[in-house]
Design a protein around this motif. Structure first.
Motif, PDB file in Angstrom:
ATOM      1  N   SER A   1     -15.774  -0.657   1.331  1.00  0.00           N
ATOM      2  CA  SER A   1     -14.744  -0.919   0.311  1.00  0.00           C
ATOM      3  C   SER A   1     -13.507  -0.048   0.499  1.00  0.00           C
ATOM      4  N   ILE A   2     -13.211   0.257   1.752  1.00  0.00           N
ATOM      5  CA  ILE A   2     -11.987   1.009   2.059  1.00  0.00           C
ATOM      6  C   ILE A   2     -11.054   0.049   2.795  1.00  0.00           C
ATOM      7  N   ASP A   3      -9.856  -0.139   2.269  1.00  0.00           N
ATOM      8  CA  ASP A   3      -8.917  -1.077   2.866  1.00  0.00           C
ATOM      9  C   ASP A   3      -8.376  -0.488   4.177  1.00  0.00           C
TER      10      ASP A   3
ATOM     11  N   ARG B   1     -14.157  -1.768   5.918  1.00  0.00           N
ATOM     12  CA  ARG B   1     -14.142  -2.849   4.911  1.00  0.00           C
ATOM     13  C   ARG B   1     -15.465  -2.892   4.152  1.00  0.00           C
TER      14      ARG B   1
ATOM     15  N   ARG C   1       1.673   2.474  -3.462  1.00  0.00           N
ATOM     16  CA  ARG C   1       0.514   2.671  -4.362  1.00  0.00           C
ATOM     17  C   ARG C   1      -0.329   3.844  -3.901  1.00  0.00           C
TER      18      ARG C   1
ATOM     19  N   ASN D   1       0.817  -1.218   0.000  1.00  0.00           N
ATOM     20  CA  ASN D   1       0.000   0.000   0.000  1.00  0.00           C
ATOM     21  C   ASN D   1       0.854   1.273   0.000  1.00  0.00           C
TER      22      ASN D   1
ATOM     23  N   ARG E   1      -3.573  12.346   6.292  1.00  0.00           N
ATOM     24  CA  ARG E   1      -3.647  11.394   7.410  1.00  0.00           C
ATOM     25  C   ARG E   1      -2.252  11.132   7.976  1.00  0.00           C
TER      26      ARG E   1
ATOM     27  N   TYR F   1      -5.964   2.703   4.866  1.00  0.00           N
ATOM     28  CA  TYR F   1      -6.545   3.917   5.441  1.00  0.00           C
ATOM     29  C   TYR F   1      -6.083   4.168   6.881  1.00  0.00           C
TER      30      TYR F   1
ATOM     31  N   ARG G   1      -2.426   9.658   0.871  1.00  0.00           N
ATOM     32  CA  ARG G   1      -2.984  10.017   2.179  1.00  0.00           C
ATOM     33  C   ARG G   1      -2.025  10.879   3.011  1.00  0.00           C
TER      34      ARG G   1
END
Lengths: 258, 257
Positions: B134-136, B131, B34, B31, B41, B140, B38
């Motif tokens: 659809s947010i990993d 989840r 990719r 992640n 955050r 996140y 963020r």
């Protein structure tokens, strides 16, 4: 595939699931029709929440098939599951709003993550959804500043903000006063009628279940028995159905409308 | 026989944990390279790990430096080498005490908070909520926290050393009468950038990665109960501290840093 099968948006076939040595489902078969409100009833520990979690791909059964919108979620990887979950909204029992974010940011999160909407359009959409669940002007509040009923409604706004086809609701009435139960129940009915959402709701609340459900699914000893609310009430042919019918009779006077 | 069975169970369990940890770390790495990046955050998490640890790190640094100055002076004066106090304090701090003590302090303050935060999200179904949207959650929640620990640790280490050098100077020069110029010049002559400064930054970056990995893993895999939150917090401090000390030996033995 028969016409009935194409109508079923969610279908479970011969599902076996256990946690350690404790079996939850023993060959569970059930289907949830498209555009209907299905209420899942059952005693504590009968697997109501687990059923919703299996449909959402959060738990995987040891055996059997779970069809959601034409895909077997038991065979999908976590990343492939996202494709199916884009069609699902889920309202968790305690809301599951991110406690570090305001209500507005919680509801906006799926839009910011999955759409190219401008911040202006996101704001308009969030306000519209919060208004629809009866929570205008609460966007700036943190989840801990909301009451139980408000929390569920904010979570419902988040669950429906991306216009899913299926909404899973885990015990949306638990711990709420009768006014809030009615308010959320009406919201479900409105969503179903206006947007054609398929709602799968687990509940212990018999009167509201009978009022709004198109289909009731009883979970008993790892299997499911389903039928229309009227059939369930007048022809209780299972131990659980008899139990809930008795509960209904006990609760009916205090829930009756003036 | 029972003890043997228990040992076998624990060994298998430990290996399974290592396997899961490897997959978890691979997932974070996947992640990190990719988008989405963020940044916002990440900045928030660096604030939580770094800025909120400033007081404890600076105070501890000054105290440790003062004690080092005192102990170093007593020892060096036996050999008539008080003039080397700056070099002794500086080298001890830069090569060893700075990165190790900073990592232990940050594990106790920020690592435990990180594990508790994620474990609470598991318990209150916030992770499952992500989840279902659809947010990993690895992308996140976990990635920014682990990265923040990796980035903040060297900076905190630098601050710890700075305050410790100041504490040592105050005691050595201000209290014990060592010449200020001698203190600073012996330190300047003893510490090199390639061997010492780069080494301490590398060491603390490795400790940061280690603590971030352990804290996020313990939180993410915690049982969804209050006991699970507590176990993940305690586990992070214990495992993190032992891992820092073990890796400190390995790094020093292998690379002489």
């Amino acid at each position: 595939m028969s016409a009935g099968e194409t109508e079923a948006r969610v279908r479970l076939e011969d599902v076996h699931l256990s946690f350690g040595r404790h079996p939850i489902f023993r060959g569970l078969d059930c289907r949830f029709p498209r555009g209907r409100i299905s209420v899942i009833l059952g005693g504590s520990g009968s697997g109501k929440s687990t059923l919703l979690r299996a449909i959402g791909g959060l738990v995987r059964p040891q055996r059997g098939v779970v069809w959601v919108a034409g895909e077997d979620v038991t065979r999908l990887s976590e990343r492939e599951l996202f494709r199916v979950r884009d069609r699902i909204g889920m309202l968790f029992q305690h809301g599951a709003l991110l406690d570090s974010m305001s209500v507005f940011d919680n509801v906006a999160l799926p839009l910011r993550e999955h759409t190219d909407l401008s911040e202006h359009d996101v704001a308009a959409e969030v306000e519209r959804r919060l208004g629809a669940v009866g929570l205008p002007d609460t966007g700036a509040l943190l989840p801990r500043e909301l009451s139980g009923g408000m929390l569920r409604r904010a979570a419902l706004a988040r669950a429906i903000v991306t216009d899913p086809e299926i909404v899973l609701c885990d015990e949306p009435f638990s711990g709420l006063d009768p006014i809030n139960v009615r308010r959320i129940e009406n919201l479900f009915v409105d969503l179903n009628r206006q947007l054609g959402l398929s709602l799968l709701i687990t509940s212990h609340h018999i009167p509201s279940s009978l009022r709004m459900a198109d289909q009731i699914v009883f979970l008993q000893e790892g299997k499911a028995v389903s039928g229309a609310p009227k059939d369930m009430r007048h022809h209780p042919d299972t131990r659980v159905a008899r139990f809930f019918a008795a509960e209904l009779d006990a609760e009916a006077p205090e829930e009756s409308e003036p | 026989m029972k003890a043997l069975r228990r040992l076998g169970f624990r060994t298998v369990n430990g290996i399974a944990h290592l396997g899961r940890l490897t997959v978890f770390v691979g997932d974070i790495g996947n992640n990190v390279v990719r988008p989405p990046w963020r940044f916002r955050r990440l900045v928030d998490e660096i604030f939580d790990v770094g800025v909120l640890s400033l007081v404890i790190v600076c105070l501890s640094g000054a105290t440790v430096g003062a004690v080092l100055g005192l102990q170093g002076y007593v020892t060096l004066s036996r050999f008539g080498a008080e003039g080397s106090l700056g070099a002794v304090v500086g080298l001890s701090l830069v090569r060893e005490l700075g990165p190790v003590l900073t990592a232990l302090l940050v594990t106790g303050r920020a690592g435990s908070a990180m594990a508790a935060g994620i474990a609470t999200m598991v318990t209150t179904e916030q992770i499952d909520g992500l989840r279902m949207m659809s947010i990993d959650p690895i992308d996140y929640v976990v990635k920014p926290k682990a990265l923040a620990m990796l980035l903040a640790m060297p900076m905190l280490n630098a601050l710890f050393i700075l305050f410790a050098l100041f504490g040592g100077y105050l005691v050595g020069v201000g209290l014990l009468g060592v010449d200020g110029g001698t203190y600073v010049s012996s330190m300047e002559n003893a510490i090199t950038f390639e061997d010492d400064i780069a080494g301490t930054l590398l060491k603390s970056a490795i400790f940061g990665a280690l603590v971030g990995m352990i804290a996020t893993y313990r939180g993410y895999t915690s049982e969804p109960t209050s006991a699970g939150v507590s176990a993940s917090t305690t586990g992070t401090v214990v495992t993190g501290s032992v891992a820092v000390l073990l890796f400190d030996y390995v790094i020093t033995a292998l690379w002489g840093v």
